[in-house]
Design a protein around this motif. Structure first.
Motif, short mmCIF file in Angstrom:
data_model
loop_
_atom_site.label_atom_id
_atom_site.label_comp_id
_atom_site.label_asym_id
_atom_site.label_seq_id
_atom_site.Cartn_x
_atom_site.Cartn_y
_atom_site.Cartn_z
N ASP A 90 0.89 -1.05 0.14
CA ASP A 90 -0.16 0.12 0.05
C ASP A 90 0.70 1.39 -0.08
O ASP A 90 0.50 2.36 -0.41
N GLU A 91 2.09 1.14 0.61
CA GLU A 91 2.94 2.36 0.59
C GLU A 91 3.57 2.46 -0.84
O GLU A 91 4.14 3.36 -1.11
N HIS A 92 3.68 1.47 -1.53
CA HIS A 92 4.40 1.46 -3.00
C HIS A 92 3.52 0.72 -3.85
O HIS A 92 3.77 -0.18 -4.34
N PRO A 93 2.39 1.35 -4.37
CA PRO A 93 1.53 0.70 -5.29
C PRO A 93 2.27 0.37 -6.47
O PRO A 93 1.42 -0.59 -7.09
N GLU A 94 2.86 1.32 -7.10
CA GLU A 94 3.49 0.91 -8.46
C GLU A 94 4.27 -0.34 -8.42
O GLU A 94 4.16 -1.41 -9.22
N LYS A 95 4.90 -0.46 -7.42
CA LYS A 95 5.59 -1.53 -6.85
C LYS A 95 4.86 -2.94 -6.80
O LYS A 95 5.25 -4.09 -7.18
N ALA A 96 3.81 -2.84 -6.11
CA ALA A 96 2.86 -3.95 -5.99
C ALA A 96 2.38 -4.47 -7.02
O ALA A 96 2.23 -5.61 -7.61
N MET A 97 1.89 -3.72 -7.92
CA MET A 97 1.40 -3.88 -9.44
C MET A 97 2.24 -4.72 -10.40
O MET A 97 2.10 -5.73 -10.74
N ILE A 99 5.08 -6.24 -9.25
CA ILE A 99 5.45 -7.45 -8.94
C ILE A 99 4.37 -8.29 -9.01
O ILE A 99 4.32 -9.38 -9.46
N ASN A 100 3.15 -7.92 -8.40
CA ASN A 100 2.01 -8.98 -8.28
C ASN A 100 1.33 -9.41 -9.78
O ASN A 100 0.93 -10.54 -10.01
N TYR A 101 1.12 -8.34 -10.37
CA TYR A 101 0.67 -8.67 -11.69
C TYR A 101 1.71 -9.31 -12.78
O TYR A 101 1.53 -10.09 -13.42
N GLY A 102 2.84 -8.53 -12.59
CA GLY A 102 3.98 -8.87 -13.66
C GLY A 102 4.43 -10.16 -13.52
O GLY A 102 4.80 -10.85 -14.57
N SER A 103 4.76 -10.66 -12.21
CA SER A 103 5.08 -11.89 -12.05
C SER A 103 4.23 -12.97 -12.65
O SER A 103 4.60 -14.10 -13.18
N ALA A 104 2.92 -12.78 -12.48
CA ALA A 104 1.95 -13.86 -12.95
C ALA A 104 1.89 -13.48 -14.31
O ALA A 104 1.74 -14.87 -14.84
N LYS A 105 1.78 -12.65 -14.92
CA LYS A 105 2.12 -12.79 -16.40
C LYS A 105 3.05 -13.35 -16.84
O LYS A 105 3.16 -13.86 -17.96
N LYS A 159 -3.68 -7.77 -7.05
CA LYS A 159 -4.25 -9.32 -6.92
C LYS A 159 -5.34 -9.58 -7.83
O LYS A 159 -5.66 -10.48 -8.56
N ILE A 160 -6.23 -8.46 -7.87
CA ILE A 160 -7.54 -8.63 -8.89
C ILE A 160 -7.04 -8.70 -10.40
O ILE A 160 -7.62 -9.38 -10.82
N ALA A 161 -6.12 -7.72 -10.59
CA ALA A 161 -5.68 -7.66 -12.05
C ALA A 161 -5.08 -9.00 -12.34
O ALA A 161 -5.29 -9.63 -13.63
N VAL A 501 -2.29 3.33 -9.98
CA VAL A 501 -1.54 2.60 -10.89
C VAL A 501 -2.60 1.44 -11.39
O VAL A 501 -3.68 1.12 -10.57
N SER A 502 -2.42 0.85 -12.47
CA SER A 502 -3.22 -0.42 -12.75
C SER A 502 -2.14 -1.18 -13.65
O SER A 502 -1.20 -0.87 -13.87
N GLU A 503 -2.80 -2.22 -14.02
CA GLU A 503 -2.06 -3.32 -14.98
C GLU A 503 -1.43 -2.70 -16.12
O GLU A 503 -0.43 -3.18 -16.38
N LEU A 504 -2.21 -1.67 -16.55
CA LEU A 504 -1.85 -1.23 -17.74
C LEU A 504 -0.36 -0.41 -17.73
O LEU A 504 0.33 -0.21 -18.67
N ASP A 505 -0.04 -0.04 -16.52
CA ASP A 505 1.20 0.63 -16.29
C ASP A 505 2.45 -0.52 -15.95
O ASP A 505 3.55 -0.06 -15.93
N VAL A 506 2.02 -1.74 -16.15
CA VAL A 506 3.23 -2.62 -16.04
C VAL A 506 3.79 -2.76 -17.47
O VAL A 506 3.47 -2.92 -18.47
N LEU A 507 5.16 -2.74 -17.25
CA LEU A 507 5.91 -2.77 -18.30
C LEU A 507 5.94 -4.00 -19.15
O LEU A 507 5.86 -5.28 -18.75
N GLN A 508 5.63 -3.86 -20.62
CA GLN A 508 5.18 -4.97 -21.32
C GLN A 508 6.54 -5.14 -22.34
O GLN A 508 7.46 -4.30 -22.68
N ASP A 509 6.50 -6.42 -23.35
CA ASP A 509 7.64 -6.56 -23.93
C ASP A 509 7.29 -5.74 -25.23
O ASP A 509 6.17 -5.49 -25.69
#
Length: 509
Positions: A90-97, A99-105, A159-161, A501-509
């Motif tokens: 919650d203190e680092h929203p961008e990092k949370a997204m 890691i949690n979305y990016g790792s699953a992807k 985690k929802i994303a 932040v949203s999952e759309l902000d996660v770096l993509q290939d």
């Protein structure tokens, strides 16, 4: 014969390490690939496994796509337990997204790239926080209830994303297990302002760290032996310890402080320091489903209470002596209360919100400043909820008694209407829960989603989820969502909170 390779992410963590303790005894049937961050903590905890035949330890980052692929491509089962959790998330929203979305992807992409989409088992760990605040009287819940992360809970948002992606991944063997609060030694040591976000009348159906590990182990071994029914896969489940692990926050405090000899909690707890909403927790109507498949439950809340006493150590007998003396309870309570206040006044602490007159946070955690002002300081003056066994089962907007194989377009149109929107598709293959349909939400956003995501997962419009917490307005337009908002909010309570932040902000290939 080739052994089944099981990859465990977050192997040095709380749930991961308990899983590992058990699976190390099954190396006749499997081999293990342990993955965790390269840091002092991970290396210390995993060092003993580095020289064991049948176990490979990999230190690295789950955002390293090449490394993840190299690990995933030869794995038969991936237990994705690793996560960046609250309160740090919650203190680092961008990092949370990230890691949690990016790792699953990265894991899903690697499974597909390896050509094993029809064979690799992917076990995703979700969270009870996805359904957010379920205060009484709607404290009983199940999979399929509305997705509703609490305001500021970026762990849940990420985690929802990730879960949405898993459900729509197209993999043949996936499962999403929504983890509840994990009790045990680690939980007994928590000293953080987040403890005051957990409302006194909030409930949780906890599970122990040991039972969580047993769940993961049994899933793997039952799958390897062929005992795990094919019908287990492609579903979402709530992880819960059952009846013996159901407790309200207040009841937990009564037991814990009671073991120190404090029977009057007015000496310890200031009612006004605790939020009255916007946390997460519920008793489960459906957690037995997972137990019936995997048979993992063994611990009750007594395990946590003993962990708490073990953590206090020599202070316990001292407290028991002091609280028996005249004025002893008041003295001991004052000492504990001073310690608690140090947490409540910190950044993210509820007392800090009040002292800073942070209206947005006050509104999130109490509804309004006037709501907070009306709270009595004394716990004994608190009007306590008593109908804990009364179940209000939420309507999911379709006939759940109808066989799943008969689900049709009319069912989906009705479900979409109940969600304030519209199903734009004109036909669907009867009984097909995985083929995406087109929808429009109550705010006019269009999107595609599978019946599995919508009906079983409780997800709906991704754009509404990405943009903000706009629950008051959603409840006006969406009868489905109103069920989890109106019963626990005042008529004037609620505002819109933009997400950063949203999952759309996660770096993509």
């Amino acid at each position: 014969m080739k052994k089944t390779r099981i990859m465990i992410t977050g192997a040095a963590g709380n749930m991961g390490s308990e899983t590992l303790k058990l699976l190390r005894n099954d190396l006749a049937q499997c081999e293990l690939l342990l993955f965790d961050l390269d840091n002092e903590n991970s290396r210390r905890k995993l060092k003993e496994y580095e020289e064991i035949a049948g176990i490979k330890v990999v230190y690295g980052n789950l955002l390293d796509r090449k490394l993840v692929y190299d690990c995933v491509k030869d794995s038969d089962i991936v237990l994705h337990i690793a996560a960046f959790v609250s309160p740090a998330a919650d203190e680092h929203p961008e990092k949370a997204m990230q890691i949690n979305y990016g790792s699953a992807k990265n894991i899903i992409d690697s499974i597909k790239k390896s050509g094993h989409s029809n064979s690799t088992r992917f076990v995703n760990i979700g969270t009870i926080a996805e359904t957010g605040d379920r205060m009484p009287p709607i404290h009983w819940g199940r999979v399929g209830d509305p997705i509703k992360p609490s305001v500021y809970d970026y762990y849940a948002v990420s985690k929802i994303a990730a879960e949405r992606m898993v459900i729509e991944s197209g993999l043949r063997y996936w499962v999403s297990l929504r983890q509840t609060g994990i009790m045990g030694p680690a939980m007994s040591k928590i000293q953080d302002p987040i403890m005051f976000h957990n409302c006194l009348e909030n409930v949780l159906e906890y599970v122990s760290d040991r039972d969580s590990g047993r769940l993961m182990r049994n899933l793997c071994i039952k799958d390897i032996s062929g005992e795990l029914d094919e019908g287990f896969w492609k579903h979402i489940y709530n992880i819960g310890g059952g009846e013996s692990c159901r407790v309200s926050t207040l009841e937990m405090f009564q037991v814990l402080y009671g073991k120190l000899g404090i029977t009057n909690l007015d000496y310890v707890i200031d009612r006004k320091w605790f939020a009255t909403r916007n946390f997460h927790g519920q008793y489960y109507l459906d957690s037995d489903k997972l137990e019936n498949y995997l048979g993992f439950r063994s611990d009750s809340m007594d395990y946590f209470y003993q962990s708490y006493l073990d953590n206090l150590g020599a202070l316990v007998p001292v407290a028991k002596v002091v609280t028996k003396l005249p004025g002893g309870q008041k003295l001991m309570g004052a000492m504990i209360k001073r310690t608690l206040k140090k947490e409540a006044i910190k950044e993210r602490g509820t007392l800090r919100f009040i002292e800073d007159n942070d209206i947005e946070k006050i509104d999130a955690y109490w509804g309004s400043k006037s709501n907070w002002e009306a709270i009595p300081s004394k716990l004994s003056e608190m009007k306590k909820f008593i109908n804990w066994d009364k179940v209000i089962k939420l309507d999911h907007g379709y006939d759940e008694n109808k066989p799943a194989a008969l689900l049709n377009i009319d069912d989906m149109k009705g479900a979409a209407t109940f969600r304030g929107g519209e199903c734009l598709s004109v036909d669907m293959e009867t009984g097909n829960w995985t083929e995406k349909l087109d929808f429009k939400c109550a705010f006019g956003h269009t999107f595609s989603a599978s019946p599995k995501l919508v009906l079983e997962g409780g997800h709906f419009c991704p754009q509404c989820e990405r943009e903000s917490w706009n629950y008051k307005e959603r409840a006006k337009r969406e009868p489905f969502f109103a069920q989890v908002w109106n019963p626990i909010q005042g008529k004037e309570d609620g505002r819109e909170y933009k997400k950063i932040v949203s999952e759309l902000d996660v770096l993509q290939d």
